[in-house]
Design an enzyme around this catalytic site. Structure first.
Site, mmCIF file in Angstrom:
data_model
loop_
_atom_site.group_PDB
_atom_site.id
_atom_site.type_symbol
_atom_site.label_atom_id
_atom_site.label_comp_id
_atom_site.label_asym_id
_atom_site.label_seq_id
_atom_site.Cartn_x
_atom_site.Cartn_y
_atom_site.Cartn_z
ATOM 1 N N ASP A 130 -14.606 101.065 130.731
ATOM 2 C CA ASP A 130 -13.402 101.878 130.519
ATOM 3 C C ASP A 130 -13.474 103.112 131.404
ATOM 4 O OD1 ASP A 130 -10.988 102.984 129.221
ATOM 5 O OD2 ASP A 130 -11.409 101.444 127.733
ATOM 6 N N HIS A 179 -7.559 101.722 133.028
ATOM 7 C CA HIS A 179 -8.831 102.010 132.337
ATOM 8 C C HIS A 179 -10.011 101.789 133.281
ATOM 9 C CE1 HIS A 179 -7.495 102.554 128.091
ATOM 10 N NE2 HIS A 179 -6.476 101.813 128.485
ATOM 11 N N GLU A 195 -2.236 99.636 129.059
ATOM 12 C CA GLU A 195 -2.037 101.058 129.394
ATOM 13 C C GLU A 195 -2.332 101.370 130.864
ATOM 14 O OE1 GLU A 195 -2.979 103.311 125.288
ATOM 15 O OE2 GLU A 195 -4.769 102.492 126.221
#
Ligand code: ACM
Ligand code: ZN
Length: 545
Positions: free
Chosen positions: A196, A276, A340
């Protein structure tokens, strides 16, 4: 005197009968089996009990059972191939026809024998999990086991738990403990979030800086990040000033995967893309749109900087990484993230814009779909399938992708209607990083939300909006344990237990057999096992009637 004895006897028998009934009606088995019938009597297991093995191929599970006896009662049972003429025994056998059972099992305990019937090793393993849940915890020479007939099989094929090891790192031993908990409740997927913005945690030999640079962050925010009015990070945020970062070597990964496999758990690795990805870009900024430089994120949230979708070298880089990752994980799926991905950099990047034009894509959502589809082709060529978070629906789902629905259930419904396989994991109630009590002052700081035990238990992963045919695409569900605010393994235990137990029943037990009150009774009977294991489980349920 006689009268007193009689009263005493009546009292004792009523009391004992009452006790027995409670125990009988509520054996501490979690998840509750599909069919269970409890009868009178007990099987008395001693060091003289034999294991009669009447089928080949079950040695790992037999060893597991004997190791359990050794650890908990200081003896191992001898193994024979024919029924003994005296003494009691445990018999392990298969149906004499191909039943197509993979995870199913029968477990019948009467006064003379414990009878395991399983076709697959997983089925026998689950039967053993059921047996050990009803064994007494005390070390005694005579182990009394209640007589019971169980026919069992799971409701869903995907029974998952996730753990974020990027935001906070958990050691190999801690990860194995987590896998033990999954096995106890008959989960079969461990979703390992390895990558991440805040840290890259898996060794990639071709790109060592992924771990030497991307695996470290120079410090970590204390508490929650705050923002200025113009959207920039607040200058008032406090940081701990301590470098943070560890990673798993490929040897560690192999060890964990083998450990999980021995417990019939498939490890699903997650390699996030295209968003990410700041930790990777801190090490290799050439695969970003701007060229960097970057630092591994020290605060929580999502970075604007993502992989550049306009550069072919980005895809070569990711394919190289996947070519090292895929052989480490024997499961069918590789999780490629997909969630995202902020699009600001792509909007401003001439290379990304050229890709949109050249490939006749509609917009940046189309570019995301191009990205995932291109990676999917590579993964498929290597004999695996991709699974991704529900944003991979935007701009069109890659042809063979499975989907993990986290922003509610709509993504899962849409994908199932398009005949794509789905794992349900909606924030409500499947995010176990959310609070489990309204009394937040008494809880460790959490990311937010509210997912108490009863809401987890009540969850039905198959949405009503699907037809029977569409519903077949719902493989199951999983809960996610994101660790921005979970800094220790003890806290992982607190956030995941006993919600994990409740979820196991969602995924295993037939829906018409589920009953929250009954679950709580069994959970209370089961918790001595957790106490013995030293698990830091949340105790809110203890005050429930
Ligand atoms: C997610 O929680 N961003 C999948
Ligand atoms: Zn770009």
């Amino acid at each position: 005197m006689k009268k007193i004895s009689l009263i005493f006897l009546v009292f004792v028998s009523v009391f004992c009968f009452g006790q027995e009934n409670v125990v009988k009606k509520n054996l501490p088995i979690i998840p509750l089996p599909k069919e269970i019938k409890i009868s009178d009597g007990v099987f008395v297991l001693t060091s003289q009990t034999k294991i009669v093995v009447m089928a080949d191929g079950f040695q790992p599970e037999i060893d597991y059972l004997n190791k359990y006896f050794k650890t908990n009662y200081d003896f191992e049972l001898s193994i024979v191939k024919i029924l003994p003429t005296d003494g009691n025994y445990i018999i392990i056998t298969r149906p004499d026809f191909e039943a197509g059972w993979k995870e199913n099992y029968d477990l019948t305990i009467n006064e003379n024998q414990i009878y395991f019937l399983a076709e697959g090793n997983a089925g026998l393993f689950y039967a053993i999990q059921t047996l050990v849940q009803i064994l007494p915890l005390e070390k005694t020479p005579e182990i009394k086991i209640p007589c019971v007939q169980i026919k069992d099989s799971p409701r869903y094929q995907w029974r998952g738990m996730h753990l974020d090891c990027s935001r906070h790192f958990f050691t190999k031993e801690e990860v194995k403990k987590y896998i033990d908990y999954l096995a106890m409740y008959k989960f079969n997927v461990f979703h390992w979030h390895l990558v991440d913005d805040q840290g890259w945690r898996i060794e990639i030999k071709k790109y060592p800086m992924l771990t030497t640079i991307g695996g470290k962050r120079k410090e970590t925010i204390i508490g929650k990040p705050t923002w200025e009015k113009d959207g920039t990070p607040s200058k008032n945020d406090k940081y701990d000033g301590k470098e943070y970062g560890e990673f798993y070597t490929q040897e560690d990964v192999k060890e964990i995967v083998a450990y999980a496999e021995s417990k019939h758990i498939t490890v699903l690795p997650e390699i996030e893309m295209p968003g990410h990805s700041l930790a990777a870009l801190a090490a290799y900024p050439e695969f970003s749109c701007t060229g960097g430089p970057f630092e591994t994120y020290t605060k929580w949230g999502v970075s604007d900087d993502v992989y550049c979708a306009g550069k072919d070298e980005t895809f070569s880089f990711l394919e190289d990484i996947l070519s090292e990752v895929m052989p480490l994980f024997p499961g069918k799926y590789i999780h490629i993230g997909g969630d995202e991905c902020l699009k600001e950099r792509w909007k401003a990047c001439p290379k990304c814009q050229k890709r949109i034009t050249d490939e006749k894509l509609k917009n940046e959502e189309g570019l995301q779909s191009y990205f995932i589809t291109r990676i999917e082709k590579y993964v498929n060529k290597n004999g695996k399938q991709i699974i991704g978070w529900d944003e991979i629906l935007e701009g069109g789902l890659a042809p063979n992708a499975a989907l993990m629905s986290w922003r509610g259930i709509k993504g899962g419904i849409d994908a199932a209607k398009q005949k794509h396989y789905v794992v349900m994991s909606p924030g409500k109630p499947c995010y176990f990083d959310h609070y489990q009590s309204k009394d937040k002052a008494k809880e460790p700081l959490a990311i937010g939300g509210f997912n108490p035990l009863d809401s987890v238990y009540a969850y039905n992963p198959t949405p009503k909006a699907l037809t029977e045919e569409e519903a077949k695409f719902i493989m199951g569900a999983q809960a996610n344990v994101w660790t921005e605010y979970i800094t220790s393994f003890k806290q992982v235990e607190y956030m995941s237990m006993p919600r994990m137990a409740a979820l196991s029943e969602v995924l295993w037990t037939p829906i018409d057999k589920k009953n929250y009150k009954d679950f709580i009774i069994r959970l209370k009977l089961h918790t001595p096992v957790l106490d013995k294991m030293g698990v830091n489980y949340a105790k809110h349920f203890k005050s429930l009637k």
